[in-house]
Design a protein around this motif. Structure first.
Motif, PDB file in Angstrom:
ATOM      1  N   ALA A 121      17.073  -2.502 -39.883  1.00 66.01           N
ATOM      2  CA  ALA A 121      15.663  -1.726 -40.199  1.00 66.01           C
ATOM      3  C   ALA A 121      14.566  -2.938 -40.610  1.00 66.01           C
ATOM      4  O   ALA A 121      13.578  -3.136 -40.187  1.00 66.01           O
ATOM      5  CB  ALA A 121      16.020  -0.663 -41.248  1.00 66.01           C
ATOM      6  N   ALA A 122      15.329  -3.619 -41.457  1.00 64.77           N
ATOM      7  CA  ALA A 122      14.467  -4.896 -42.107  1.00 64.77           C
ATOM      8  C   ALA A 122      13.900  -5.755 -40.731  1.00 64.77           C
ATOM      9  O   ALA A 122      12.940  -6.141 -40.705  1.00 64.77           O
ATOM     10  CB  ALA A 122      15.075  -5.609 -43.402  1.00 64.77           C
ATOM     11  N   TYR A 124      13.838  -4.976 -37.454  1.00 62.02           N
ATOM     12  CA  TYR A 124      12.775  -4.435 -36.782  1.00 62.02           C
ATOM     13  C   TYR A 124      11.594  -4.379 -37.486  1.00 62.02           C
ATOM     14  O   TYR A 124      10.381  -4.954 -36.560  1.00 62.02           O
ATOM     15  CB  TYR A 124      13.342  -3.043 -36.512  1.00 62.02           C
ATOM     16  N   VAL A 125      11.273  -4.300 -38.555  1.00 63.47           N
ATOM     17  CA  VAL A 125      10.039  -4.230 -39.140  1.00 63.47           C
ATOM     18  C   VAL A 125       9.605  -5.634 -39.051  1.00 63.47           C
ATOM     19  O   VAL A 125       8.417  -5.533 -38.976  1.00 63.47           O
ATOM     20  CB  VAL A 125      10.233  -3.430 -40.660  1.00 63.47           C
ATOM     21  N   GLN A 126      10.415  -6.447 -39.404  1.00 64.69           N
ATOM     22  CA  GLN A 126       9.781  -7.768 -39.603  1.00 64.69           C
ATOM     23  C   GLN A 126       9.227  -8.393 -38.123  1.00 64.69           C
ATOM     24  O   GLN A 126       8.366  -9.019 -37.975  1.00 64.69           O
ATOM     25  CB  GLN A 126      10.996  -8.907 -39.982  1.00 64.69           C
ATOM     26  N   LEU A 128       8.236  -6.231 -35.805  1.00 66.53           N
ATOM     27  CA  LEU A 128       7.128  -5.388 -35.378  1.00 66.53           C
ATOM     28  C   LEU A 128       5.765  -6.099 -36.151  1.00 66.53           C
ATOM     29  O   LEU A 128       4.765  -6.149 -35.657  1.00 66.53           O
ATOM     30  CB  LEU A 128       7.106  -4.006 -35.821  1.00 66.53           C
ATOM     31  N   ALA A 129       6.081  -6.679 -37.452  1.00 64.85           N
ATOM     32  CA  ALA A 129       4.952  -7.171 -38.117  1.00 64.85           C
ATOM     33  C   ALA A 129       4.425  -8.453 -37.515  1.00 64.85           C
ATOM     34  O   ALA A 129       3.263  -8.789 -37.359  1.00 64.85           O
ATOM     35  CB  ALA A 129       5.238  -7.267 -39.721  1.00 64.85           C
TER      36      ALA A 129
END
Length: 421
Positions: A121-122, A124-126, A128-129
């Protein structure tokens, strides 16, 4: 053998995983199968449950078609369709020594314990950011309606869109103009029934080359025979075939090679590989060029074609790793060509007025003097007419074609050119 043809609850599966010496997963087609991960966790057990000095052990036999098999480097991978391969793998797993079982388990446990749901999850968020970091500073332009959505393109804030009025004003006021035109997708649409240019394209090019202030180039990946035959009636246009490997300067009839001493022995290594993939992929074919080899799969099954293209790309990169050859993946093609051959490098030579791409106009041609001339009405009308050609966006002029196909934009100064992001 106990075959359980029923739903197995979680607590029962945990018990089976805990006591099993070997876990066998032979799915013929699967996505992210979590059974191998669950087995590793159960064999590890909760902290403090094992006796002092006890080392957890596990062995995995997994299908090569299971999505998680590449991440389990200690597992024995098999083809589930081969009964002999599966039986040999099961026998090898049972006969593996306890030391090797423990080493394989430790490797798998480290991967499972580190790559948790929180980790992914971290991650994927990284990602995306990072991919949207510059979106605030970018400008969005509408490209019109697509099949089921409204198409947008995000470009750098420094990008300057070519407006029709500004383009025509710059065209009329400039004394020297360089028009760089791509062929497929610009002068003709992609996947057109006929690859030859229509009469309207030839008429526009004739009008543009009739203006002595213009230098017009058509730059394409197609062969010199095709371009030479199609544009034989427009001698004033410069032609660049095979991404600039062969060139024919404006008002010249002779073709020149930018790399006359190029080594083509590598094609004997690559051609048999391409033939093998061509035989295995229905609808594909091979294009043999003087400078490159191209595998086309536009008429093959889309999913299988993309799969084969990725495999071929990796195969060729491995075979040609010690050769000065680059392998690129394009629009339903995989192409192998010598390094340094590109449309961009040719544009640099044209802009630098390299002797290979320059030449004085023949005395019999109009405008053989160096005196600047104003834009002729025919050439100005031709620039405006390019907006109606197939493959161009409405409102695009010839100068916009150069910017669209080669990333160049011409300001009103006429002789200066700058790269556009």
């Amino acid at each position: 053998v106990c075959y359980l043809e029923r739903h197995v609850p979680l607590h029962e599966r945990i018990a089976f995983y805990t006591v099993a010496d070997v876990a066998v997963v032979t799915a013929t087609r699967d996505g992210m199968n979590l059974v191998p991960y669950e087995y590793v966790v159960c064999r590890q057990g909760p902290p403090g449950w094992a006796e002092p000095g006890h080392k957890p052990q596990s062995m995995l036999v997994v299908s090569e078609f299971v999505g998680c098999s590449p991440s389990l480097s200690g597992a024995i991978r098999v083809n589930p369709w081969s009964i002999d391969a599966v039986s040999d793998a099961m026998f090898s797993a049972i006969r593996t020594s306890p030391e090797h079982r423990s080493l394989r388990h430790d490797k798998h446990w480290r991967y499972v314990s580190e790559h948790t749901v929180g980790f992914w999850a971290a991650s994927y968020v990284q990602d995306l950011a990072r991919s949207t970091k510059q979106h605030v500073a970018m400008k969005c332009y509408g490209l019109g309606l697509g099949l089921d959505t409204f198409r947008l393109v995000a470009l750098d804030a420094n990008f300057k869109k070519l407006e029709d009025s500004a383009t025509m004003a710059a065209y009329r006021s400039s004394q020297r103009r360089l028009l760089l035109l791509d062929y497929d997708g610009t002068l003709i649409p992609h996947r057109n029934i006929s690859a030859a240019p229509p009469e309207t394209v030839l008429t526009v090019l004739e009008a543009l080359t009739a203006d002595t202030c213009n230098e017009v180039w058509v730059i394409s990946g197609r062969s010199q025979q095709e371009l030479g035959g199609w544009f034989e009636g427009v001698p004033g246009v410069g032609l660049a075939a095979e991404h600039g490997f062969f060139i024919r300067p404006p008002w010249r009839s002779r073709w020149y090679s930018r790399f006359p001493l190029a080594d083509h022995t590598w094609q004997a290594m690559v051609l048999p590989i391409l033939k093998q993939y061509c035989e295995c992929t229905d609808g594909s074919h091979i294009e043999v060029k003087a400078s490159a080899l191209v595998w086309h799969y536009g008429d093959a099954d889309p999913d299988f074609g993309n799969w084969q293209a990725k495999e071929l790309l990796d195969h060729l990169e491995d075979v040609l790793s010690n050769k000065p050859i680059e392998v690129i993946s394009g629009n339903t093609i995989v192409e192998a060509k010598p390094q340094g051959i590109s449309k961009g490098s040719l544009v640099e030579l044209i802009c630098k007025r390299d002797p290979l791409v320059t030449g004085e106009l023949p005395p019999s041609m109009p405008g053989s003097t160096n005196a600047p001339a104003a834009a002729t009405p025919d050439s100005a009308a031709a620039v405006s007419a390019t907006s109606s050609l197939d493959g161009l966006a409405p409102g695009s002029g010839a100068a916009a074609v150069a910017a669209h196909s080669l990333g160049m934009a011409g300001p009103a100064g006429g002789q200066q050119w700058q790269a556009a992001n």
